[in-house]
Design a protein around this motif. Structure first.
Motif, PDB file in Angstrom:
ATOM      1  N   UNK A 108       0.820  -1.210   0.000  1.00 44.12           N
ATOM      2  CA  UNK A 108       0.000   0.000   0.000  1.00 44.12           C
ATOM      3  C   UNK A 108       0.856   1.264   0.000  1.00 44.12           C
ATOM      4  N   UNK A 109       2.035   1.163   0.571  1.00 45.42           N
ATOM      5  CA  UNK A 109       2.913   2.338   0.567  1.00 45.42           C
ATOM      6  C   UNK A 109       3.409   2.679  -0.836  1.00 45.42           C
ATOM      7  N   UNK A 110       3.418   1.704  -1.739  1.00 49.05           N
ATOM      8  CA  UNK A 110       3.884   1.931  -3.113  1.00 49.05           C
ATOM      9  C   UNK A 110       2.738   2.109  -4.100  1.00 49.05           C
ATOM     10  N   UNK A 111       1.527   2.251  -3.592  1.00 49.08           N
ATOM     11  CA  UNK A 111       0.404   2.343  -4.508  1.00 49.08           C
ATOM     12  C   UNK A 111       0.443   3.616  -5.340  1.00 49.08           C
ATOM     13  N   UNK A 112       1.135   4.627  -4.843  1.00 53.20           N
ATOM     14  CA  UNK A 112       1.277   5.858  -5.620  1.00 53.20           C
ATOM     15  C   UNK A 112       2.362   5.776  -6.675  1.00 53.20           C
ATOM     16  N   UNK A 113       3.164   4.692  -6.673  1.00 56.10           N
ATOM     17  CA  UNK A 113       4.223   4.469  -7.673  1.00 56.10           C
ATOM     18  C   UNK A 113       3.942   3.114  -8.317  1.00 56.10           C
ATOM     19  N   UNK A 115       4.590   1.638 -11.102  1.00 56.77           N
ATOM     20  CA  UNK A 115       5.664   0.908 -11.779  1.00 56.77           C
ATOM     21  C   UNK A 115       6.524   0.134 -10.793  1.00 56.77           C
ATOM     22  N   UNK A 116       6.978   0.802  -9.742  1.00 63.73           N
ATOM     23  CA  UNK A 116       7.801   0.133  -8.742  1.00 63.73           C
ATOM     24  C   UNK A 116       6.985  -0.843  -7.909  1.00 63.73           C
ATOM     25  N   UNK A 117       5.688  -0.598  -7.794  1.00 60.06           N
ATOM     26  CA  UNK A 117       4.837  -1.563  -7.112  1.00 60.06           C
ATOM     27  C   UNK A 117       4.829  -2.897  -7.846  1.00 60.06           C
ATOM     28  N   UNK A 118       4.703  -2.877  -9.156  1.00 57.64           N
ATOM     29  CA  UNK A 118       4.713  -4.109  -9.942  1.00 57.64           C
ATOM     30  C   UNK A 118       6.071  -4.803  -9.887  1.00 57.64           C
ATOM     31  N   UNK A 119       7.150  -3.996  -9.980  1.00 55.87           N
ATOM     32  CA  UNK A 119       8.491  -4.598  -9.936  1.00 55.87           C
ATOM     33  C   UNK A 119       8.746  -5.241  -8.579  1.00 55.87           C
ATOM     34  N   UNK A 120       8.402  -4.538  -7.498  1.00 57.63           N
ATOM     35  CA  UNK A 120       8.604  -5.083  -6.159  1.00 57.63           C
ATOM     36  C   UNK A 120       7.759  -6.330  -5.942  1.00 57.63           C
ATOM     37  N   UNK A 121       6.509  -6.299  -6.432  1.00 57.40           N
ATOM     38  CA  UNK A 121       5.649  -7.475  -6.296  1.00 57.40           C
ATOM     39  C   UNK A 121       6.231  -8.665  -7.056  1.00 57.40           C
ATOM     40  N   UNK A 122       6.813  -8.414  -8.228  1.00 52.04           N
ATOM     41  CA  UNK A 122       7.408  -9.497  -9.008  1.00 52.04           C
ATOM     42  C   UNK A 122       8.608 -10.107  -8.288  1.00 52.04           C
ATOM     43  N   UNK A 123       9.454  -9.255  -7.692  1.00 49.94           N
ATOM     44  CA  UNK A 123      10.626  -9.766  -6.977  1.00 49.94           C
ATOM     45  C   UNK A 123      10.207 -10.576  -5.754  1.00 49.94           C
TER      46      UNK A 123
END
Length: 214
Positions: A108-113, A115-123
């Motif tokens: 939820x802290x990355x919901x405003x970003x 692109x990085x939310x998807x990358x972090x979720x993938x990792x």
């Protein structure tokens, strides 16, 4: 007459076949031949390995406690020892809920970003699927990857994401909020009426295991 009998005896001895008794004795003492077997390694396709890892992950998530139970019986502890007992008990009893809550706060802290939310979720997904919940060896295009190789590869990918990410501070803040919420819940959740099995209670330090002498 004696000469004729000696000649006959010598000719009879010469016609008796001679056997190699020593060789036959050695052959009888030699151990019997034993059959040797070689194991053929079985290679499991990478798709089946990942599928099994996903099943293990879903099974682990399904073991979380019901959320109505998670938010019920919230009271203030009576003393400091009581608060520590609550923390140990609740950390063991609601550990899956806490992990899900911390992860949700981080995402939820990355919901405003996005692109990085998807990358972090993938990792994070790769860590869970091909490292933590994987049971069988990982073989891709005929190449076997050891656990150490998978760990190094995922670690380098994570470092690259952290180095390039512009939302690292936001992610750390979200995870910190998640840990704070879980710690607060562990203090105010009254464990009255909750039960752990013997192994979980012993590992949490709540009981001393007893051993029956043989």
């Amino acid at each position: 007459m004696l000469e004729v009998q000696s000649v006959l005896n010598s000719s009879y001895r010469s016609n008796i076949p001679k056997h190699n008794n020593t060789r036959s004795f050695k052959m009888s003492l030699s151990p019997p031949a034993t059959a040797t077997y070689t194991s053929i390694p079985v290679t499991i396709p990478a798709s089946d390995v990942i599928s099994q890892s996903i099943q293990n992950l879903l099974a682990a998530i399904s073991r979380h406690r019901p959320w109505p139970e998670f938010v019920s019986s919230l009271t203030r502890p009576d003393s400091f020892p009581s608060a520590l007992t609550r923390l140990r008990f609740n950390a063991r009893h609601f550990r899956t809920n806490y992990i899900l809550l911390i992860g949700a706060c981080g995402f939820l802290s990355l919901i405003g970003i996005p692109g990085w939310l998807l990358v972090t979720a993938a990792v994070v997904w790769l860590w869970l699927v091909i490292y933590f919940f994987r049971e069988d060896p990982l073989v891709v295009f005929g190449h076997h990857f050891s656990d150490w190789a998978v760990f190094v590869g995922l670690g380098l990918a994570s470092l690259a994401v952290v180095w390039l990410s512009s939302g690292l501070g936001t992610l750390i803040l979200g995870l910190g909020v998640g840990f704070l919420v879980c710690g607060l819940h562990g203090l105010i959740r009254d464990p009255e009426g909750l039960f752990l099995d013997e192994n979980d209670a012993a590992s949490a330090g709540l009981i001393v295991p007893t051993y029956t002498p043989v």
